[in-house]
Design an enzyme around this catalytic site. Sequence first.
Site, PDB file in Angstrom:
ATOM      1  CE1 TYR A   1      -6.980   3.862  10.457  1.00 31.82           C
ATOM      2  CE2 TYR A   1      -5.939   3.662   8.430  1.00 31.82           C
ATOM      3  CZ  TYR A   1      -5.908   3.238   9.626  1.00 31.82           C
ATOM      4  OH  TYR A   1      -5.058   2.358   9.940  1.00 31.82           O
TER       5      TYR A   1
ATOM      6  CG  HIS B   1      -1.952  -0.811   1.077  1.00 27.64           C
ATOM      7  ND1 HIS B   1      -3.060  -1.079   2.067  1.00 27.64           N
ATOM      8  CD2 HIS B   1      -2.310  -1.757   0.217  1.00 27.64           C
ATOM      9  CE1 HIS B   1      -3.874  -1.934   1.820  1.00 27.64           C
ATOM     10  NE2 HIS B   1      -3.615  -2.415   0.803  1.00 27.64           N
TER      11      HIS B   1
ATOM     12  CE  LYS C   1       2.512   2.357  13.498  1.00 25.48           C
ATOM     13  NZ  LYS C   1       3.393   2.440  12.387  1.00 25.48           N
TER      14      LYS C   1
END
Length: 393
Positions: A201, A72, A299
């Site tokens: 998002y 991506h 993360k």
Amino acid sequence: MHTTVGIIGGGPAGLLLARLLHRAGVDSVVLESRDRAYVERRQRAGILEQGTVDVLRAVGAGARLDREGLVHDGIELRFDGRAHRLDFPALTGGRRVTVYAQTEVVKDLVALQLAEGGPLLFEAEVHAVDGADTDRPAIRYTHEGREQTLTCDYVVGCDGFHGIARTAVPEHLRTTYERTYPYSWLGILAEAPPVYDELIYAHSPRGFALASMRTPAVSRLYLQVPNGTDPADWPDERVWDELDARFALDSAPGWRLKRGPVTQKAVLPMRSWVTEPMRHGRLFLAGDAAHIVPPTGAKGLNLAVADVVVLARALAHRAGTGSDELLEAYSDTCLRRVWRAEHFSYAMTTTLHADPAQSPFDTRLQLAQLERIATSPHAAAELADNYTGLPMG
């Protein structure tokens, strides 16, 4: 048994550490409480930073990743009825991310470990770590119905938030920092092709939503829901309708996700959590045994990889030079990156989610920040830099 490094936990952190040590000529034993089938089907993270991809390739676990991973070059932010794309390579000097599920990373590392690494014992339940502050710590565990002891030069806890390793650090020496969030994620896996080749998002008055994928034919999607939500209260049609509502664009009123059979559905709580220090004597903590981030910033897995990269380098340095300098710096070195990732994940979470108690003023602050990211190359670069991954160590 005796080994140089006893590793508790056969998830991605423990397996990658074993692989890094093997390539450095340092022997280890991995103890995993679950069976192989369970370990290889646990659904977890799916976004790999550029540095994580580079490490997996370097240890020989990149072949299938390169064939099947979805590279991506950015993400799309949706807010206030508009869409804005962030171009990661342009903002970071070439870095990108790869979608490749943690389950697949684990399968690749398990295969390598069994083929050419040190012992990897499944269904080995660890009961205690003794003598962490001595020069000969020991791990007590049960395997194949027998209680056994593994003595080590060093012990590494990669056994997650609910694992046993952290309890070997005396409570009075541990400091815990924690934040819980007033919402959770309802996550689904669906046999439906993604409508977009990058993550979306969405900030919405109805709550946050995220569109991701696992393969070109399987979508991974999330909705913000209240804490304590029962997945049974969200039948499939309701989930799809709510996703479409939260991703809605003023410029494309007919925009819809592609629907398909939902194969998994679960509610994930949101938490930020760090324990310090990450080292006690000859015991070292890595990954979720030491820190947890909300998943908004992608993360968690990447922080675990960074931990074991730093630790493997320190252990190899000790084996080659006899110096403890890097081992003594392990906790401080990792925590600098951990707290940066905690802040980024917190900022992404609180900017994109609708707190049940937030006021219209709070909502306007969120939209102002999103507008800043959409219009300022500096703000966009800061997000892209953190999302694609800061240097490891």
